[in-house]
Scaffold this motif. Structure first.
Motif, PDB file in Angstrom:
ATOM      1  N   HIS A  21      88.487 -24.456  16.075  1.00 53.32           N
ATOM      2  CA  HIS A  21      89.327 -25.209  15.146  1.00 53.32           C
ATOM      3  C   HIS A  21      88.368 -24.207  14.439  1.00 53.32           C
ATOM      4  CE1 HIS A  21      88.665 -26.917  10.868  1.00 53.32           C
ATOM      5  NE2 HIS A  21      87.605 -26.493  11.042  1.00 53.32           N
ATOM      6  N   ASN A  22      87.914 -23.009  14.324  1.00 54.15           N
ATOM      7  CA  ASN A  22      86.886 -21.739  13.716  1.00 54.15           C
ATOM      8  C   ASN A  22      88.492 -20.538  13.950  1.00 54.15           C
ATOM      9  OD1 ASN A  22      85.126 -22.771  13.371  1.00 54.15           O
ATOM     10  ND2 ASN A  22      83.787 -21.973  14.516  1.00 54.15           N
ATOM     11  N   ASP A  23      88.691 -21.379  15.340  1.00 56.58           N
ATOM     12  CA  ASP A  23      90.394 -19.775  15.710  1.00 56.58           C
ATOM     13  C   ASP A  23      91.614 -20.258  15.544  1.00 56.58           C
ATOM     14  OD1 ASP A  23      88.814 -18.705  17.616  1.00 56.58           O
ATOM     15  OD2 ASP A  23      89.478 -19.701  18.936  1.00 56.58           O
ATOM     16  N   GLN A  24      91.872 -21.754  14.383  1.00 54.41           N
ATOM     17  CA  GLN A  24      92.540 -21.710  13.864  1.00 54.41           C
ATOM     18  C   GLN A  24      92.603 -21.335  12.094  1.00 54.41           C
ATOM     19  OE1 GLN A  24      93.114 -26.801  14.616  1.00 54.41           O
ATOM     20  NE2 GLN A  24      94.153 -26.260  16.571  1.00 54.41           N
ATOM     21  N   GLN A  25      91.248 -21.745  11.754  1.00 57.57           N
ATOM     22  CA  GLN A  25      90.722 -21.525  10.934  1.00 57.57           C
ATOM     23  C   GLN A  25      91.549 -20.274  10.353  1.00 57.57           C
ATOM     24  OE1 GLN A  25      86.566 -22.821   9.961  1.00 57.57           O
ATOM     25  NE2 GLN A  25      87.008 -24.562   8.484  1.00 57.57           N
ATOM     26  N   LEU A  26      91.042 -19.266  10.957  1.00 56.65           N
ATOM     27  CA  LEU A  26      90.958 -17.657  11.366  1.00 56.65           C
ATOM     28  C   LEU A  26      92.547 -17.474  11.422  1.00 56.65           C
ATOM     29  CD1 LEU A  26      89.536 -14.555  11.420  1.00 56.65           C
ATOM     30  CD2 LEU A  26      89.518 -15.015  13.806  1.00 56.65           C
ATOM     31  N   LEU A  27      93.368 -18.180  11.940  1.00 53.41           N
ATOM     32  CA  LEU A  27      94.754 -17.491  12.462  1.00 53.41           C
ATOM     33  C   LEU A  27      95.068 -18.496  10.918  1.00 53.41           C
ATOM     34  CD1 LEU A  27      96.887 -16.845  14.014  1.00 53.41           C
ATOM     35  CD2 LEU A  27      96.987 -19.032  15.000  1.00 53.41           C
ATOM     36  N   ALA A  28      94.957 -19.333  10.262  1.00 52.22           N
ATOM     37  CA  ALA A  28      95.306 -19.419   8.759  1.00 52.22           C
ATOM     38  C   ALA A  28      95.125 -18.715   8.241  1.00 52.22           C
ATOM     39  CB  ALA A  28      94.768 -20.777   8.765  1.00 52.22           C
ATOM     40  N   GLY A  29      93.939 -18.322   8.333  1.00 53.23           N
ATOM     41  CA  GLY A  29      93.653 -17.101   7.299  1.00 53.23           C
ATOM     42  C   GLY A  29      94.037 -16.130   7.043  1.00 53.23           C
ATOM     43  N   LEU A  30      94.389 -15.261   8.438  1.00 54.75           N
ATOM     44  CA  LEU A  30      95.555 -14.481   8.684  1.00 54.75           C
ATOM     45  C   LEU A  30      96.756 -14.604   8.350  1.00 54.75           C
ATOM     46  CD1 LEU A  30      93.671 -13.110  12.066  1.00 54.75           C
ATOM     47  CD2 LEU A  30      93.932 -11.958   9.896  1.00 54.75           C
ATOM     48  N   GLU A  31      96.846 -15.145   8.246  1.00 48.02           N
ATOM     49  CA  GLU A  31      98.669 -15.569   7.906  1.00 48.02           C
ATOM     50  C   GLU A  31      98.393 -15.885   6.865  1.00 48.02           C
ATOM     51  OE1 GLU A  31      99.505 -19.501  10.188  1.00 48.02           O
ATOM     52  OE2 GLU A  31      99.854 -18.922  12.135  1.00 48.02           O
ATOM     53  N   GLU A  32      97.699 -16.403   6.092  1.00 44.41           N
ATOM     54  CA  GLU A  32      98.140 -16.166   4.168  1.00 44.41           C
ATOM     55  C   GLU A  32      97.686 -14.332   4.273  1.00 44.41           C
ATOM     56  OE1 GLU A  32      94.925 -18.863   2.430  1.00 44.41           O
ATOM     57  OE2 GLU A  32      95.292 -20.283   3.558  1.00 44.41           O
ATOM     58  N   ASN A  33      96.770 -13.771   4.415  1.00 44.22           N
ATOM     59  CA  ASN A  33      97.084 -12.415   4.047  1.00 44.22           C
ATOM     60  C   ASN A  33      97.813 -11.779   4.783  1.00 44.22           C
ATOM     61  OD1 ASN A  33      94.086 -13.205   3.461  1.00 44.22           O
ATOM     62  ND2 ASN A  33      93.191 -12.371   5.765  1.00 44.22           N
ATOM     63  N   VAL A  34      98.752 -11.900   5.925  1.00 49.43           N
ATOM     64  CA  VAL A  34      99.563 -11.713   6.471  1.00 49.43           C
ATOM     65  C   VAL A  34     101.097 -11.952   5.429  1.00 49.43           C
ATOM     66  CG1 VAL A  34     101.644 -11.505   7.798  1.00 49.43           C
ATOM     67  CG2 VAL A  34      99.496 -11.244   8.061  1.00 49.43           C
ATOM     68  N   ALA A  35     101.185 -13.037   4.582  1.00 50.45           N
ATOM     69  CA  ALA A  35     102.257 -13.662   3.569  1.00 50.45           C
ATOM     70  C   ALA A  35     102.152 -12.832   2.102  1.00 50.45           C
ATOM     71  CB  ALA A  35     102.244 -14.882   3.341  1.00 50.45           C
ATOM     72  N   ARG A  36     100.031 -12.650   2.239  1.00 48.12           N
ATOM     73  CA  ARG A  36     100.413 -12.037   0.972  1.00 48.12           C
ATOM     74  C   ARG A  36     100.369 -10.917   0.879  1.00 48.12           C
ATOM     75  NH1 ARG A  36      94.964 -14.496  -0.167  1.00 48.12           N
ATOM     76  NH2 ARG A  36      94.342 -13.493   1.086  1.00 48.12           N
ATOM     77  N   LEU A  37     100.088 -10.123   2.196  1.00 51.50           N
ATOM     78  CA  LEU A  37     101.051  -8.394   2.337  1.00 51.50           C
ATOM     79  C   LEU A  37     101.923  -8.070   2.014  1.00 51.50           C
ATOM     80  CD1 LEU A  37      97.990  -7.413   4.788  1.00 51.50           C
ATOM     81  CD2 LEU A  37      98.184  -6.585   2.952  1.00 51.50           C
ATOM     82  N   VAL A  38     103.082  -9.105   3.286  1.00 57.41           N
ATOM     83  CA  VAL A  38     104.400  -8.984   2.833  1.00 57.41           C
ATOM     84  C   VAL A  38     105.239  -9.120   1.212  1.00 57.41           C
ATOM     85  CG1 VAL A  38     106.765 -10.483   3.159  1.00 57.41           C
ATOM     86  CG2 VAL A  38     104.660  -9.467   5.234  1.00 57.41           C
TER      87      VAL A  38
END
Length: 107
Positions: A13-30
């Motif tokens: 669950h923590n890994d999924q949250q971390l991954l979701a947060g990273l995906e959001e950050n990458v989307a924002r950076l893009v």
């Protein structure tokens, strides 16, 4: 064994949250990168336009030797003043180009 399964589920669950947060950050950076590229293209276009204007800018005395350098045109600027203005514009454009190249190298 039950505790191990619980910890595995919590870690997943923590890994999924971390991954979701990273995906959001990458989307924002893009998105930010895309906006920067659009702004960069706009600035390049403006620099190019200013360069074309500057290249077409004819100072008194540059058309032929018959025009005297000391003559002041009707707009109140002497040849020397116009030359200084042109030199300053060239310096500003060069600085803008250096900054644009520097930002491009940063990507």
């Amino acid at each position: 064994m039950i505790q191990s399964g619980f910890m595995d589920a919590a870690n997943e669950h923590n890994d999924q949250q971390l991954l979701a947060g990273l995906e959001e950050n990458v989307a924002r950076l893009v998105e930010q990168l895309s906006e920067c590229r659009k702004e960069n293209e706009l600035l390049k276009s403006e620099v190019s336009s200013l360069q074309n204007i500057l290249r077409s800018f004819k100072l008194p005395g540059t058309e032929g030797p018959e025009v005297q350098v000391a003559v002041t045109s009707g707009d109140g600027f002497s040849y020397a003043e116009k030359l200084q203005i042109k030199q300053k514009l060239v310096m500003v454009l060069q600085k803008i180009e250096r900054e644009l190249r520097g930002e491009k190298a940063g990507f």
